[in-house]
Scaffold this motif. Structure first.
Motif, PDB file in Angstrom:
ATOM      1  N   ASN A  39      11.768  63.620  26.603  1.00 59.19           N
ATOM      2  CA  ASN A  39      11.095  63.944  27.863  1.00 59.19           C
ATOM      3  C   ASN A  39      11.417  65.369  28.282  1.00 59.19           C
ATOM      4  OD1 ASN A  39       9.534  63.558  30.141  1.00 59.19           O
ATOM      5  ND2 ASN A  39      11.232  62.759  31.347  1.00 59.19           N
ATOM      6  N   GLY A  51       1.783  63.400  26.938  1.00 58.25           N
ATOM      7  CA  GLY A  51       2.654  63.696  25.813  1.00 58.25           C
ATOM      8  C   GLY A  51       1.902  63.923  24.518  1.00 58.25           C
ATOM      9  N   ARG A  94       7.838  61.064  19.715  1.00 53.33           N
ATOM     10  CA  ARG A  94       6.985  61.197  20.901  1.00 53.33           C
ATOM     11  C   ARG A  94       7.643  62.187  21.856  1.00 53.33           C
ATOM     12  NH1 ARG A  94       3.440  56.751  22.370  1.00 53.33           N
ATOM     13  NH2 ARG A  94       3.181  55.328  20.615  1.00 53.33           N
ATOM     14  N   TYR A  95       6.871  63.173  22.255  1.00 57.74           N
ATOM     15  CA  TYR A  95       7.339  64.171  23.212  1.00 57.74           C
ATOM     16  C   TYR A  95       6.535  64.008  24.501  1.00 57.74           C
ATOM     17  CZ  TYR A  95       9.365  66.427  19.069  1.00 57.74           C
ATOM     18  OH  TYR A  95      10.065  66.702  17.922  1.00 57.74           O
ATOM     19  N   TYR A  96       7.213  63.665  25.590  1.00 62.65           N
ATOM     20  CA  TYR A  96       6.541  63.508  26.869  1.00 62.65           C
ATOM     21  C   TYR A  96       6.811  64.718  27.755  1.00 62.65           C
ATOM     22  CZ  TYR A  96       5.650  58.619  25.711  1.00 62.65           C
ATOM     23  OH  TYR A  96       5.204  57.469  25.110  1.00 62.65           O
TER      24      TYR A  96
END
Length: 525
Positions: free
Chosen positions: A3, A166, A178-180
């Protein structure tokens, strides 16, 4: 699951300019599938245009931009960016030894095609992109994390499909991350590698545009591809860019026997608009006649153009003979993800800056040295918006979107076949028969229906190439005129009554039907 406040996909000048301008308390992450120093921006030989000369004025720069863009430009965007150019350049120059100066310590201003005044600032002679990139890299603060070798491949929307929250990416070992973030920015460049001959970095294949399209963002002006007239041509391949500044210093285009090919073609001859010069060279190449840049009039060429000299020497071109073999190749995409001046796309939380974006600055054909300018401008303006926004963490309640008909595995074409077919059918000269043939060929692969998680990086590249190629082909088929970088041999003239300032917008309806809308931008006054 990671995050951040800001996630930037891409590592060119627009991306780095944004990163260095953001507040230090923000967590910023840059994702690049290559290396930080392999972006298109790093390869840029040409300079940055700004009305800095005593006899120059932004109004002249605006006029040149509109003329080169064949009046397809968004006039408000042109005015804003061109008027801001002098201060942008002065600010950068004051920060360090970025640009070349004359013996009086003033910024050295060069000439390039379609400019009416000397207004091009350069760094390191013909290494402007490298100079500016190194300057920005040196200023990256500690709150900016750079991850190299990470292939971003799918945008993540919230459960309501109203906001981008994301992006999914693969590491070299296939691990999916996963990049938020509150703000997701695509700064992945254009799509030069869709064509056999190109000046672009090997990584520039339309990834970001395809990702945005699959997420439902509006994509505009994809038919407008600029083919740079002069790429070094050796042994049937293009080896790199021969900057327009070479012609700005007096080089002329000639045949083997020395015939000047631009005489009588355009009032500015060898410094005419890029689409005019590219089409002229292409005419000779199709007849089997090689075209050369005659550089004999340029004094101390090797000192003036050290990067080009090194490129020629690497490819065993004897500069002492005074002629460099050249061919046109894909160089710049005027279209892309439709955004406003700052970079906001049609999806909340998703932005695009640099070549991946379509702000309307370039119209149907980019004026030389306006591209780095646009990236620098957008980086500053988007940073102001993000710095002033509240950093509300986005909820992780997301659902991966896949079209209704999922293909787990698909037969995809060879990368070289995509490039060769695009160059032949959707390249410098187009017509209805070739475009329809290419449209049908691309459609058979159903690239928009493939489950991306299961794909290798090689297959992801092919999928994005097919999707972006389809957008270009369909737009080129729909625009029944010739304008700027879009030339139709079956519709060789501009049709102002039907097409002036009309933009073809593609929007993917998430697994249903593709919707092709026609919109009309504000008329220039």
């Amino acid at each position: 699951m990671i995050n951040d406040d800001v996630v930037i996909i891409g590592s060119g000048i627009a991306a780095l300019q944004l990163a260095v301008q953001l507040n230090n308390h923000l967590n910023v992450r840059i994702l690049t599938k290559g290396k930080l120093r392999t972006a298109n921006s790093y390869l840029a030989q040409g300079g940055i245009a700004a009305a800095l000369g005593a006899n120059d004025h932004p109004s002249k720069h605006i006029g040149d931009t509109l003329e080169a863009g064949r009046f397809h430009n968004n006039l408000d965007t042109v005015r804003e960016i061109i008027n801001a150019a002098p201060s942008l350049i002065r600010n950068l120059s004051q920060q360090g030894d970025v640009f070349d100066k004359d013996h009086n310590g003033e910024l050295f201003l060069g000439m390039e095609g379609a400019h009416c005044e000397k207004r091009i600032v350069h760094g390191g002679g013909d290494a402007t992109g490298k100079n500016v990139m190194e300057h920005l890299i040196s200023r990256l603060p500690q709150n900016v994390m750079v991850e190299e070798g990470v292939f971003a491949y799918e945008l993540v929307l919230n459960a309501e499909k109203t906001r981008c929250i994301g992006v999914k990416a693969k590491q070299s070992d296939g691990t999916i991350l996963r990049y938020y973030g509150c703000h997701i920015i695509i700064a992945s460049g254009g799509c030069g590698q869709l064509f056999t001959y190109t000046s672009n970095a090997r990584t520039v294949a339309g990834d970001g545009i395809a990702m945005a399209y699959l997420a439902g963002a509006e994509i505009a002006d994809m038919e407008f591809i600029q083919f740079h007239p002069t790429l070094l041509y050796s042994n049937g391949e293009t080896k790199g860019l021969i900057s327009e500044a070479v012609r700005g210093e007096g080089a002329i285009l000639v045949t083997e026997d020395g015939t000047a090919i631009m005489d009588g073609i355009h009032p500015m001859k060898d410094l005419g608009p890029r689409h005019v010069v590219s089409q002229r060279i292409y005419e000779f190449l199709k007849k089997g006649k090689q075209v050369f840049l005659d550089i004999r009039s340029i004094k101390e060429f090797t000192k003036r153009f050290p990067s080009i000299t090194a490129l020629c020497e690497e490819n065993e071109i004897c500069l002492a003979e005074g002629k460099i073999p050249v061919a046109p190749g894909s160089h710049f995409l005027m279209g892309g993800i439709k955004t406003d001046l700052i970079g906001r796309s049609s999806i909340k939380g998703l932005y695009a800056i640099g070549e991946a974006a379509c702000t309307g600055l370039h119209g149907a054909n980019r004026l030389a040295s306006n591209s780095l300018l646009e990236g620098l401008y957008q980086g500053v303006q988007l940073s102001k918006l993000i710095n002033g926004a509240k950093t509300n963490p986005q909820p992780f309640d997301s659902r991966d979107f896949f079209p209704s008909a999922i293909i787990q595995k698909a037969k995809l074409p060879d990368v070289q076949l995509i490039k060769d077919s695009m160059m032949e059918r959707v390249g410098i000269v187009r017509n209805e028969a070739d475009l329809k043939m290419q449209q049908a060929w691309l459609a058979q692969f159903r690239a928009d229906k493939i489950q991306l998680d299961t794909c290798s990086e090689t297959d992801l590249t092919k999928i994005f190439m097919v999707i972006t190629a389809s957008l270009i082909t369909e737009s080129a088929l729909q625009r029944t005129e010739s304008r700027g970088g879009h030339y139709r041999s079956d519709y060789p003239l501009e049709d102002n009554q039907k097409w002036l300032r009309k933009t073809i917008i593609h929007k993917y309806n998430r697994g249903l039907e593709k919707n092709h809308e026609f919109t009309k931008t504000a008329l220039a006054t």
